[in-house]
Write a protein that holds these residues in place. Structure first.
Motif, PDB file in Angstrom:
ATOM      1  N   GLY A 356       0.813  -1.211   0.000  1.00  0.00           N
ATOM      2  CA  GLY A 356       0.000   0.000   0.000  1.00  0.00           C
ATOM      3  C   GLY A 356       0.845   1.260   0.000  1.00  0.00           C
ATOM      4  N   ILE A 357       1.956   1.228   0.705  1.00  0.00           N
ATOM      5  CA  ILE A 357       2.883   2.370   0.728  1.00  0.00           C
ATOM      6  C   ILE A 357       3.456   2.592  -0.670  1.00  0.00           C
ATOM      7  CG2 ILE A 357       5.120   3.170   1.618  1.00  0.00           C
ATOM      8  CD1 ILE A 357       4.373   1.639   4.255  1.00  0.00           C
ATOM      9  N   GLN A 358       3.782   1.482  -1.345  1.00  0.00           N
ATOM     10  CA  GLN A 358       4.283   1.566  -2.723  1.00  0.00           C
ATOM     11  C   GLN A 358       3.212   2.147  -3.654  1.00  0.00           C
ATOM     12  OE1 GLN A 358       7.436   0.912  -3.866  1.00  0.00           O
ATOM     13  NE2 GLN A 358       7.958   0.653  -1.702  1.00  0.00           N
ATOM     14  N   SER A 359       1.968   1.720  -3.469  1.00  0.00           N
ATOM     15  CA  SER A 359       0.861   2.235  -4.279  1.00  0.00           C
ATOM     16  C   SER A 359       0.781   3.754  -4.181  1.00  0.00           C
ATOM     17  CB  SER A 359      -0.476   1.638  -3.818  1.00  0.00           C
ATOM     18  OG  SER A 359      -0.664   0.341  -4.299  1.00  0.00           O
ATOM     19  N   GLN A 360       0.867   4.247  -2.959  1.00  0.00           N
ATOM     20  CA  GLN A 360       0.747   5.683  -2.722  1.00  0.00           C
ATOM     21  C   GLN A 360       1.887   6.456  -3.391  1.00  0.00           C
ATOM     22  OE1 GLN A 360       0.476   7.013   1.477  1.00  0.00           O
ATOM     23  NE2 GLN A 360      -1.659   7.446   0.973  1.00  0.00           N
ATOM     24  N   GLN A 361       3.064   5.858  -3.428  1.00  0.00           N
ATOM     25  CA  GLN A 361       4.208   6.513  -4.076  1.00  0.00           C
ATOM     26  C   GLN A 361       4.045   6.515  -5.601  1.00  0.00           C
ATOM     27  OE1 GLN A 361       7.647   4.483  -2.518  1.00  0.00           O
ATOM     28  NE2 GLN A 361       7.528   5.514  -0.529  1.00  0.00           N
ATOM     29  N   ILE A 362       3.597   5.379  -6.142  1.00  0.00           N
ATOM     30  CA  ILE A 362       3.425   5.256  -7.597  1.00  0.00           C
ATOM     31  C   ILE A 362       2.400   6.258  -8.118  1.00  0.00           C
ATOM     32  CG2 ILE A 362       2.552   3.732  -9.444  1.00  0.00           C
ATOM     33  CD1 ILE A 362       3.738   1.363  -7.737  1.00  0.00           C
ATOM     34  N   ILE A 363       1.317   6.456  -7.375  1.00  0.00           N
ATOM     35  CA  ILE A 363       0.188   7.258  -7.867  1.00  0.00           C
ATOM     36  C   ILE A 363       0.455   8.760  -7.804  1.00  0.00           C
ATOM     37  CG2 ILE A 363      -1.215   7.653  -5.790  1.00  0.00           C
ATOM     38  CD1 ILE A 363      -2.453   6.261  -9.202  1.00  0.00           C
ATOM     39  N   GLN A 364       1.509   9.172  -7.127  1.00  0.00           N
ATOM     40  CA  GLN A 364       1.769  10.614  -6.980  1.00  0.00           C
ATOM     41  C   GLN A 364       1.891  11.341  -8.316  1.00  0.00           C
ATOM     42  OE1 GLN A 364       1.538  12.284  -4.026  1.00  0.00           O
ATOM     43  NE2 GLN A 364       0.899  10.251  -3.365  1.00  0.00           N
ATOM     44  N   ASN A 365       2.490  10.699  -9.310  1.00  0.00           N
ATOM     45  CA  ASN A 365       2.664  11.341 -10.625  1.00  0.00           C
ATOM     46  C   ASN A 365       1.418  11.261 -11.496  1.00  0.00           C
ATOM     47  OD1 ASN A 365       5.294  12.348 -10.369  1.00  0.00           O
ATOM     48  ND2 ASN A 365       6.156  10.320 -10.759  1.00  0.00           N
ATOM     49  N   TRP A 366       0.434  10.497 -11.058  1.00  0.00           N
ATOM     50  CA  TRP A 366      -0.832  10.402 -11.789  1.00  0.00           C
ATOM     51  C   TRP A 366      -1.802  11.383 -11.133  1.00  0.00           C
ATOM     52  CZ3 TRP A 366      -1.348   6.869 -15.954  1.00  0.00           C
ATOM     53  CH2 TRP A 366      -0.199   6.101 -16.174  1.00  0.00           C
ATOM     54  N   SER A 367      -1.627  12.642 -11.469  1.00  0.00           N
ATOM     55  CA  SER A 367      -2.338  13.697 -10.750  1.00  0.00           C
ATOM     56  C   SER A 367      -3.029  14.661 -11.703  1.00  0.00           C
ATOM     57  CB  SER A 367      -1.351  14.481  -9.874  1.00  0.00           C
ATOM     58  OG  SER A 367      -0.433  15.194 -10.699  1.00  0.00           O
ATOM     59  N   PHE A 368      -3.999  15.408 -11.159  1.00  0.00           N
ATOM     60  CA  PHE A 368      -4.667  16.456 -11.932  1.00  0.00           C
ATOM     61  C   PHE A 368      -3.640  17.473 -12.429  1.00  0.00           C
ATOM     62  CE2 PHE A 368      -8.730  15.781  -9.250  1.00  0.00           C
ATOM     63  CZ  PHE A 368      -9.229  14.885 -10.174  1.00  0.00           C
ATOM     64  N   GLU A 369      -2.669  17.797 -11.578  1.00  0.00           N
ATOM     65  CA  GLU A 369      -1.665  18.800 -11.931  1.00  0.00           C
ATOM     66  C   GLU A 369      -0.863  18.379 -13.156  1.00  0.00           C
ATOM     67  OE1 GLU A 369      -3.119  19.474  -7.957  1.00  0.00           O
ATOM     68  OE2 GLU A 369      -2.240  17.664  -8.840  1.00  0.00           O
ATOM     69  N   LYS A 370      -0.459  17.098 -13.203  1.00  0.00           N
ATOM     70  CA  LYS A 370       0.304  16.587 -14.351  1.00  0.00           C
ATOM     71  C   LYS A 370      -0.556  16.610 -15.620  1.00  0.00           C
ATOM     72  CE  LYS A 370       4.274  15.207 -12.454  1.00  0.00           C
ATOM     73  NZ  LYS A 370       5.606  15.662 -12.909  1.00  0.00           N
ATOM     74  N   GLN A 371      -1.838  16.276 -15.467  1.00  0.00           N
ATOM     75  CA  GLN A 371      -2.753  16.285 -16.605  1.00  0.00           C
ATOM     76  C   GLN A 371      -2.909  17.705 -17.166  1.00  0.00           C
ATOM     77  OE1 GLN A 371      -7.440  15.406 -17.279  1.00  0.00           O
ATOM     78  NE2 GLN A 371      -6.408  13.947 -15.939  1.00  0.00           N
ATOM     79  N   VAL A 372      -3.114  18.654 -16.272  1.00  0.00           N
ATOM     80  CA  VAL A 372      -3.287  20.054 -16.685  1.00  0.00           C
ATOM     81  C   VAL A 372      -2.003  20.589 -17.322  1.00  0.00           C
ATOM     82  CG1 VAL A 372      -3.594  22.405 -15.779  1.00  0.00           C
ATOM     83  CG2 VAL A 372      -5.119  20.551 -15.046  1.00  0.00           C
ATOM     84  N   GLU A 373      -0.876  20.232 -16.744  1.00  0.00           N
ATOM     85  CA  GLU A 373       0.415  20.676 -17.284  1.00  0.00           C
ATOM     86  C   GLU A 373       0.581  20.231 -18.739  1.00  0.00           C
ATOM     87  OE1 GLU A 373       5.218  20.196 -16.266  1.00  0.00           O
ATOM     88  OE2 GLU A 373       3.726  19.055 -15.134  1.00  0.00           O
ATOM     89  N   ALA A 374       0.194  18.990 -19.032  1.00  0.00           N
ATOM     90  CA  ALA A 374       0.310  18.463 -20.393  1.00  0.00           C
ATOM     91  C   ALA A 374      -0.586  19.233 -21.364  1.00  0.00           C
ATOM     92  CB  ALA A 374      -0.061  16.979 -20.402  1.00  0.00           C
ATOM     93  N   ILE A 375      -1.807  19.522 -20.940  1.00  0.00           N
ATOM     94  CA  ILE A 375      -2.754  20.244 -21.803  1.00  0.00           C
ATOM     95  C   ILE A 375      -2.282  21.676 -22.033  1.00  0.00           C
ATOM     96  CG2 ILE A 375      -5.119  21.114 -21.990  1.00  0.00           C
ATOM     97  CD1 ILE A 375      -5.984  18.627 -20.301  1.00  0.00           C
TER      98      ILE A 375
END
Length: 385
Positions: A356-375
């Motif tokens: 679960g700790i690994q899951s939380q680390q992996i998901i950090q880059n899958w964020s609204f901020e990263k999505q908006v940055e790309a657009i």
């Protein structure tokens, strides 16, 4: 400030925060094509009336368009018909248009009308996971290549979605990664009292391993397979919680019978879900398809710091689930493989906690901020056409 128009069907909890962030970077206007009636609607998958309890219209400009369809909705091509869409977008005078999905009459019309006039960006999450090699799919390939010939740039949500776009004619330079995301911060917050309360209400001890399925109780998500696996394993330390409603609800409850390790909760609104994820030890999405294009519930469970078990038919499996690190992937619709993976994962709560700790680390880059940055980066790039 440059103007960006967005065409999408209705307010969605996974998109509204993105629009709010985009509105700070661009002059944004969102055109909702389903119409105002989409704000409170009967969800066929959940088999009940749904009204989200988090704000979906705050922080950005929007317009609900009149939908003249005789049977309004996203369930068929003629469910979205907006005579005023093209003129409404033209009046806004955007520098680019981002269209979410093409499989409705008005969306396809917009793609065709604005092609060559204004840069067209596209967002969808389709995959090739259910594709078969036959004549019908050959025709589909020809048709989809024609569809995507109208698109200048496509924002892909993950690896399987990128492969899909590549298959239907879009070039590498047209594809931009804008990760599928949820509100990670909201699901990370721990309400210890509420999680204890949930487990206590279900009579689940602190040492028991609670497996969570959250979503529509429908055939494609295969909750029945998970129930069958748990019953067959007959491990007194394993508990299973189904959260949601749908067409399989009655059948699942009948199959569960008096089995004390299986629990049910009706559909829970967005504000309630973080505590429910926090209360479990392992999240499972056993989908057999067709069209489990991503599985954003997996993002939610990972943000909540949980180990993950998904089938090979779940779109996010390749990107988000690292076998042996933050969970496992089992062969779709394979009861034996599901049981084996459940057994391996349930060896200890300590193992699941570490995953679960690994899951939380992996998901950090899958964020609204990263999505908006790309657009935004694509929108302000003078070469983006």
């Amino acid at each position: 400030m440059k103007k960006l128009a967005i065409i999408t069907t209705h307010p969605i909890q996974y998109y509204a925060p993105v629009f709010k962030l985009l509105a700070k970077k661009t002059q944004l206007k969102v055109f909702y094509t389903w119409g105002e009636q989409s704000m409170v609607k009967y969800d066929k998958g959940f088999a009940k009336q749904i009204e989200w309890d988090i704000p979906l219209l705050d922080g950005y400009d929007y317009q609900f368009l009149a939908n003249t369809s005789k049977d309004p909705g996203t369930h068929h091509f003629n469910g979205i018909i907006n005579p005023g869409l093209v003129s409404a977008v033209q009046d806004f005078e955007p520098n680019a248009i981002l269209i979410y999905g093409w499989a409705w009459k008005s969306h396809l019309k917009a793609l065709r009308f604005f092609k060559g006039k204004i840069p067209i960006y596209f967002r969808g999450d389709s995959t090739l996971l259910d594709q078969q090699n036959n004549f019908k799919n050959l025709l589909r390939k020809i048709f989809l290549k024609w569809i995507y010939s109208h698109v200048d740039k496509a924002f892909y949500v993950g690896s399987t979605n990128k492969n899909y776009y590549s298959q239907f004619g879009l070039k590498e330079k047209q594809l931009i990664f804008a990760p599928h995301a949820i509100d990670n911060n909201r699901f990370e917050k721990i309400d210890q009292q509420e999680t204890i309360k949930i487990r206590k209400k279900l009579s689940i001890g602190a040492d028991s391993i609670l497996i969570l399925f959250a979503g529509k109780l429908e055939p494609k998500k295969a909750p029945d397979l998970l129930l069958k696996a748990l019953k067959k394993l007959a491990n007194p330390n394993l508990q299973l919680l189904f959260v949601g409603n749908g067409q399989l609800q009655k059948e699942l409850k009948t199959t569960a019978g008096n089995f004390s390790n299986i629990h049910f909760m009706d559909f829970q609104n967005q504000s309630k879900m973080p505590a429910i994820y926090q209360a479990c030890d392992l999240f499972c999405l056993p989908s057999k398809g067709p069209n489990e294009t991503w599985g954003l519930a997996v993002n939610e469970a990972m943000a909540a710091g949980k180990a993950i078990l998904v089938s090979t038919k779940v779109g996010c499996a390749v990107d988000l689930v690292k076998p042996g690190i933050n969970g496992e992937v089992f062969k779709s619709n394979d009861l034996d493989d599901l049981m084996q993976k459940l057994t391996e994962l349930a060896e200890s709560k300590e193992k699941l906690t570490k995953m679960g700790i690994q899951s939380q680390q992996i998901i950090q880059n899958w964020s609204f901020e990263k999505q908006v940055e790309a657009i935004v980066n694509t929108f302000y790039n003078k070469n983006a056409k």
